[in-house]
Design a protein around this motif. Structure first.
Motif, PDB file in Angstrom:
ATOM      1  N   ILE A  67      43.077  40.500  45.184  1.00  0.00           N
ATOM      2  CA  ILE A  67      42.517  40.758  43.568  1.00  0.00           C
ATOM      3  C   ILE A  67      42.586  42.087  43.893  1.00  0.00           C
ATOM      4  CG2 ILE A  67      41.784  38.871  42.508  1.00  0.00           C
ATOM      5  CD1 ILE A  67      38.790  39.093  43.447  1.00  0.00           C
ATOM      6  N   GLU A  91      37.962  43.988  39.615  1.00  0.00           N
ATOM      7  CA  GLU A  91      37.462  42.216  40.120  1.00  0.00           C
ATOM      8  C   GLU A  91      36.531  41.372  40.810  1.00  0.00           C
ATOM      9  OE1 GLU A  91      41.603  40.447  38.339  1.00  0.00           O
ATOM     10  OE2 GLU A  91      41.343  41.635  37.210  1.00  0.00           O
ATOM     11  N   ALA A  92      36.052  42.094  42.031  1.00  0.00           N
ATOM     12  CA  ALA A  92      35.927  41.425  42.908  1.00  0.00           C
ATOM     13  C   ALA A  92      34.508  40.845  43.001  1.00  0.00           C
ATOM     14  CB  ALA A  92      36.503  41.792  44.440  1.00  0.00           C
ATOM     15  N   SER A 133      30.847  36.827  41.016  1.00  0.00           N
ATOM     16  CA  SER A 133      30.420  36.138  40.560  1.00  0.00           C
ATOM     17  C   SER A 133      32.183  35.826  40.445  1.00  0.00           C
ATOM     18  CB  SER A 133      30.644  36.567  38.390  1.00  0.00           C
ATOM     19  OG  SER A 133      31.952  37.738  38.109  1.00  0.00           O
ATOM     20  N   ARG A 134      33.320  35.703  41.146  1.00  0.00           N
ATOM     21  CA  ARG A 134      34.451  35.910  41.084  1.00  0.00           C
ATOM     22  C   ARG A 134      34.490  35.019  41.905  1.00  0.00           C
ATOM     23  NH1 ARG A 134      38.410  38.056  39.012  1.00  0.00           N
ATOM     24  NH2 ARG A 134      39.909  35.998  40.152  1.00  0.00           N
ATOM     25  N   HIS A 193      34.639  31.909  44.349  1.00  0.00           N
ATOM     26  CA  HIS A 193      34.820  30.457  44.967  1.00  0.00           C
ATOM     27  C   HIS A 193      32.902  30.546  45.439  1.00  0.00           C
ATOM     28  CE1 HIS A 193      35.750  26.231  46.316  1.00  0.00           C
ATOM     29  NE2 HIS A 193      36.985  26.762  45.728  1.00  0.00           N
TER      30      HIS A 193
END
Length: 218
Positions: free
Chosen positions: A169, A173-174, A177-178, A180
Motif C-alpha cells: 500500500i 495509507e500506512a 489504523s490500517r 491487521h
C-alpha cells in the motif's frame, strides 16, 4: 500468517566477488514526548528506548520480554513551548524545569545504555513513524551526548515504510489504523514514552516476521 523463520539469504559479496562477513543489527524502539514540533526552539520532555530484537541477515530474534528499557524525563532547553503538545502528553513542564535531568547527563547515559545493550551488534533505532523520533533524538545525541549518537548518522528503520512495503500500500495509507489485528500490539498507545516504545517494539517484531500480502519473503 506470522512466522519467525526467515529464509536463508545468499552470501554477501562485494563487487570483486569477495565474500564479506555479515553484521548483526540490534534494534531499539524509541519514543519521544516533546513540547513542540522541532528540536532547538523546543524541547524533549521525556523519551524511552526499548530493546526490540536482533537480525543477522538470516534470522530475526524478538526479545522474550521488553524489560530492557530506559526512560528519561528532561529539563526543557528553552522557554518556548506549545500548549497543544503538552495537552497531548500530559507532562508538567514546570515540574521538569526543576526535577528533569540535564540533557547532557541524560543523553550520555542513553548512549552508553544503548551500546551496552546492543551486545556487540550495531544499534539501529526503530519508530512508527521514524521521522519525528529520529530527528529529535539524533539532534539531542549530537548536541548533548559526550559520545555522540549510538546509531551513528543513519542506522534507523521506519516501521511505517516496512508495513507499506509488506502490505503493498502507499505510505500515505500506512497508518497504525490500517494494521491487521495480528500485527497490532497488546499495549495501547497512551503518549507515555515507555509504554509507546514497548507498543512500537511489538508492532515492529510482528511486521518483521510477517510474510506480507504476497505471502513470500524477498
Amino acid at each position: 500468517m506470522l512466522d519467525s523463520r526467515i529464509a536463508p539469504s545468499a552470501p554477501l559479496v562485494n563487487q570483486q566477488g569477495k565474500r564479506l562477513d555479515r553484521k548483526v543489527d540490534a534494534y531499539f524502539s524509541a519514543d519521544v514526548e516533546t513540547d513542540g514540533p522541532i528540536p532547538g526552539p523546543f524541547s524533549i520532555l521525556s523519551f524511552a528506548i526499548v530493546y526490540a530484537g536482533s537480525f543477522d541477515g538470516e534470522r530475526f530474534e524478538r526479545p522474550q520480554s521488553y524489560e530492557r528499557s530506559l526512560y528519561k524525563e528532561l529539563q526543557p532547553i528553552s522557554d518556548q513551548f506549545q500548549q497543544e503538545a503538552l495537552s497531548v502528553n500530559g507532562l508538567d513542564r514546570s515540574r521538569l524545569i526543576i526535577e528533569g535531568e540535564a540533557p547532557e547527563r541524560a543523553m550520555t547515559e542513553a548512549c552508553d545504555w544503548v551500546a551496552n545493550n546492543a551486545d556487540g551488534a550495531n544499534p539501529v533505532l526503530v519508530a512508527y513513524p521514524l521521522s519525528f523520533d529520529w530527528s529529535w533524538l539524533y539532534w539531542y545525541f549530537v548536541r548533548y551526548s559526550a559520545n555522540g549518537s549510538p546509531f551513528d548518522y543513519s542506522r534507523c528503520f521506519d516501521i511505517k515504510t516496512a508495513f507499506a512495503v509488506k502490505a503493498a500500500i502507499p505510505i500515505s495509507e500506512a497508518g497504525r489504523s490500517r494494521l491487521h489485528p495480528s500485527l497490532v500490539s497488546k499495549h495501547q498507545h497512551t503518549h507515555h514514552a515507555l509504554g509507546d516504545a514497548i507498543e512500537q517494539a511489538e508492532i515492529f517484531a510482528n511486521i518483521f516476521e510477517w510474510e506480507g500480502v504476497r505471502g513470500r519473503t524477498l
